[in-house]
Design an enzyme around this catalytic site. Structure first.
Site, PDB file in Angstrom:
ATOM      1  N   GLU A   1     -55.562 101.723 196.887  1.00  0.00           N
ATOM      2  CA  GLU A   1     -56.387 102.887 196.589  1.00  0.00           C
ATOM      3  C   GLU A   1     -57.184 102.699 195.286  1.00  0.00           C
ATOM      4  OE1 GLU A   1     -54.381 106.562 195.939  1.00  0.00           O
ATOM      5  OE2 GLU A   1     -56.287 107.633 195.866  1.00  0.00           O
ATOM      6  N   ASP A   2     -56.549 102.118 194.280  1.00  0.00           N
ATOM      7  CA  ASP A   2     -57.146 102.126 192.939  1.00  0.00           C
ATOM      8  C   ASP A   2     -57.686 100.791 192.442  1.00  0.00           C
ATOM      9  OD1 ASP A   2     -56.558 104.767 192.791  1.00  0.00           O
ATOM     10  OD2 ASP A   2     -54.749 104.543 191.593  1.00  0.00           O
TER      11      ASP A   2
END
Ligand code: MN
Length: 714
Positions: free
Chosen positions: A76-77
């Site tokens: 996600e990051d």
């Protein structure tokens, strides 16, 4: 923050076979990927996944879960991909991380927690592997523990979400420890004043020497020993959140709450639980209505314990929970405890009701990994949850389509839906919706429910609405038809016809309105003559034969005044009215035809020469003037022929060849008589119209094997 070797040690302490190398690589990978990213606390970002992994070790989870915990935010990051993780750590870890990434995306879609229950179900349904949920909860727990670093405006939202969604979720899978901690932190955030005043009050009582916890523990231990029950007693003040909840529930002030202390007696087995209960109840007064036996009737999440309230030692009102060690661990750690037990080759009994499926897998699985791998969260696999464009969640049965979704939003939306955008793309209305889809329904005022939809919708609401519409629509047809029939019958007899004359006879037909009478006549439940005789009881009807004759004389060939709208293949019908071709005479386009209004089955089309029409001679109001329209050309109709063939080899083949050469298709063939010299057959042929059939007849007549051919009539 946990150091790398500390984490590995922790895992190895309960799982000596843990994949040490993979754990080390995952730790380093997370650290590298998150790099210089910082948390709002100022800590390096990678401290977060490391702490999450640490929380997971408290539940003694397998190394796959711990690794996934370390990697849970990388996709996600950071620039990490699921594929890369699969290559480096295997498909199981990749699947877990993928699941967690999807949950994170879903979180973004949901704009408020109004529909917390649906959102919880969605999370459960999306967490195909129970480990996804366990990691998610550990993730949330760490975020809550570090909540005070967040900007204030974000905190309240996160705290509310935690209270509405994650704490109940933790409770649902039986993880009391996590649930309590999540609630306490959220409570402190959302109701700061209440939290502070309750804490201050508790501190005050403690300073006053009113904290009787140690003394009461001692007394209870003594009681158990004297009664011959081996037990461990613990006690605590209740948490500020549970005190606050009790204050709210009972609408009481803090002073009015008598039992702010809770004690726990942990014994060896179930029998000892009841023994301990006996000791407590015989020694202390029981407070009415505070006794609950969750051992004989566990809570839906599997919670087992005996609860009772007594006026205990030191003359204080206290709550006592009695349970076995095994119950205690399951109560506190939920699903994770099952796994831990399995790890130690100690399988707990079938005490979870909703988790029955998990347990069955648990018992069949030969090792813990297999257990977790197969543990799909199946409790909501019969439902899908989809978002509206505004972020509301709609729960639907599995296999639902955009039409079901539309009806779930509102019947009006359902009735007028013409299309759907799923996740921004136009998709057919019959598309099966998936969990987390965002669905936007396109509507048009001109749209009506389509009977076609009935084939793919699954919700009762959609089905009912579609059928209601079709029925109402049919009624409209019956009303129009009935009015036409009544008008013709009355005028044919030169009797006055209007709504007024019908109002007087409504009760005769159990009708509530004139329209009802029309509908009943149109549907064939009552005849126009019944109505006429009711209105004009003294009127003697004219000779029926005359009516039929005049009807025949005026009807055919002329185009009808009605139905100029859509092209219908038969003129003179009410558009859309149910219609079928009578099986007795097989009328073809080109044949002269007449419609007979049947009872409940719409209009039957007969050829004008059909003998079956004699039956209706006395009911002229059933007769309908109809004729063929242009739309009939491409329709297929059945023409029935009677054929006599010479009984010689190949005669039947010649017959079928001839028919095929003229583009006719034999639908049915029946030999009715067979002698030495001939066959007698009835042949049903699919043809376009009368001319087509006539052409075929002419061709057959020209053939030397056919000795007789004509249209069959019964
Ligand atoms: Mn996270």
């Amino acid at each position: 923050m946990l150091r790398q070797y500390e984490l590995v040690e922790l895992v190895k302490s309960y799982d000596p076979d843990a994949d040490e190398d993979a754990l080390n690589r995952a730790y380093v990978y997370a650290m590298k990927k998150h790099g210089a990213q910082l948390r709002t606390s100022g800590d390096p970002y990678y401290s977060h996944p490391v702490e999450v992994a640490g929380i997971l070790t408290q539940f003694k989870l397998d190394s796959t879960s711990i690794i996934a915990g370390l990697l849970h935010d990388t996709v996600e990051d950071t620039d990490a991909t699921v594929e890369e993780i699969r290559e480096l750590f295997g498909s199981q870890v990749a699947q877990l991380v993928d699941g967690l990434t999807k949950l994170a995306m879903i979180e973004l879609k949901s704009k408020d927690t109004k529909q917390a229950e649906n959102f919880r179900k969605l999370l459960l349904a999306m967490s195909e592997d129970i480990r996804v949920l366990l990691i998610k909860l550990a993730d949330r727990l760490h975020n809550m523990r570090t909540l005070h670093f967040c900007p204030p405006e974000k905190r309240a939202r996160i705290a509310r979400e935690t209270l509405d969604i994650y704490a109940p979720l933790a409770e649902r899978i039986g993880m009391q420890e996590i649930k309590t901690e999540l609630e306490e932190i959220a409570f402190r955030e959302l109701h700061k004043e209440a939290y502070e005043s309750i804490t201050a009050r508790l501190n005050f009582l403690r300073e006053q020497g009113s904290n009787l916890v140690p003394a009461i523990i001692k007394q209870l231990e003594k009681d158990m020993a004297e009664g011959g029950v081996k037990a461990t007693v613990s006690g605590r003040e209740k948490s500020p959140y549970s005190i606050w909840r009790k204050m709210q529930k009972k609408n009481a002030s803090f002073e009015q709450l008598s039992d702010i202390m809770a004690f726990r007696i942990i014994v060896d087995d179930v029998a000892a639980c009841y023994q301990a209960l006996g000791i407590v109840h015989s020694k202390y007064h029981m407070v009415p209505r505070r006794f609950k036996d969750y051992i004989s009737t566990p809570k839906p999440n599997g919670y087992k314990s005996i609860h009772t309230g007594v006026i205990g030692p030191e003359n204080t009102r206290i709550e006592i929970q009695i349970r076995t060690q095994e119950m205690h661990e399951v109560n506190e750690k939920g699903v994770a405890a099952h796994w831990a037990y399995k790890q130690g080759e100690k399988v707990v009994g079938k005490n979870f009701r909703w988790i029955q499926e998990l347990l069955e897998i648990l018992e069949e699985a030969s090792n813990p990994e297999e257990f977790l791998e197969n543990t799909k969260l199946e409790m909501y696999n019969d439902q899908v949850f989809c978002f509206t464009p505004k972020g509301d969640l709609i729960g639907l049965p599995v296999n639902s389509t955009p039409v079901d979704f539309a009806y779930a939003v509102h019947s009006k939306v359902g009735n007028t839906c013409v299309g759907a955008k799923i996740n921004g793309e136009i998709k057919p209305l019959r598309t099966v919706l998936q969990n987390g889809d965002q669905v936007e329904i396109l509507t048009s005022k001109a749209q009506h429910p389509s009977p076609e939809w009935d084939r793919f919708v699954v919700t009762g609401k959609a089905k009912a609405a579609i059928r209601r519409y079709v029925r109402a629509n049919k009624r409209e047809q019956f009303v129009a038809l009935g009015e036409q029939m009544l008008e013709r019958t009355f005028k044919g007899e030169n009797l006055e016809f209007n709504d007024k004359v019908l109002v007087g006879v409504l009760p005769n037909f159990e009708a509530e309105s004139v329209e009802d009478i029309y509908a009943k006549v149109g549907e064939g439940l009552i005849t126009a003559w019944d109505v006429m005789r009711a209105v004009y009881p003294s009127y003697k009807q004219s000779k029926l034969g005359k009516v039929v004759k005049s009807f025949k004389a005026r009807s055919f060939g002329k185009s009808e005044k009605k139905s100029k709208s859509e092209p219908v293949k038969i003129k003179g019908l009410i558009p859309g009215m149910a219609v079928h071709f009578a099986g007795c005479c097989h009328p073809l386009p080109g044949d002269r035809i007449v419609g007979i209004v049947t009872t409940g089955k719409g209009v039957a089309v007969h050829s004008i020469d059909c003998k079956a029409l004699e039956k209706y001679a006395s009911e002229p109001e059933r007769w309908l003037d109809i004729s063929w329209g242009e739309g009939a050309i491409n329709e297929v109709h059945i023409g029935r022929l009677k054929v006599i063939l010479a009984n010689e080899p190949g005669a039947l083949g010649d017959l079928s060849n001839l028919i095929a050469r003229h583009e006719g298709n034999i639908a049915n063939l029946n030999i009715t008589n067979r002698t030495l010299s001939y066959f007698e057959l009835i042949v049903d042929i699919e043809v376009r119209d009368l001319k087509h059939l006539t052409d075929i007849i002419a061709a057959l007549r020209a053939s030397k094997v056919v000795s007789y051919v004509a249209r069959a009539s019964q």
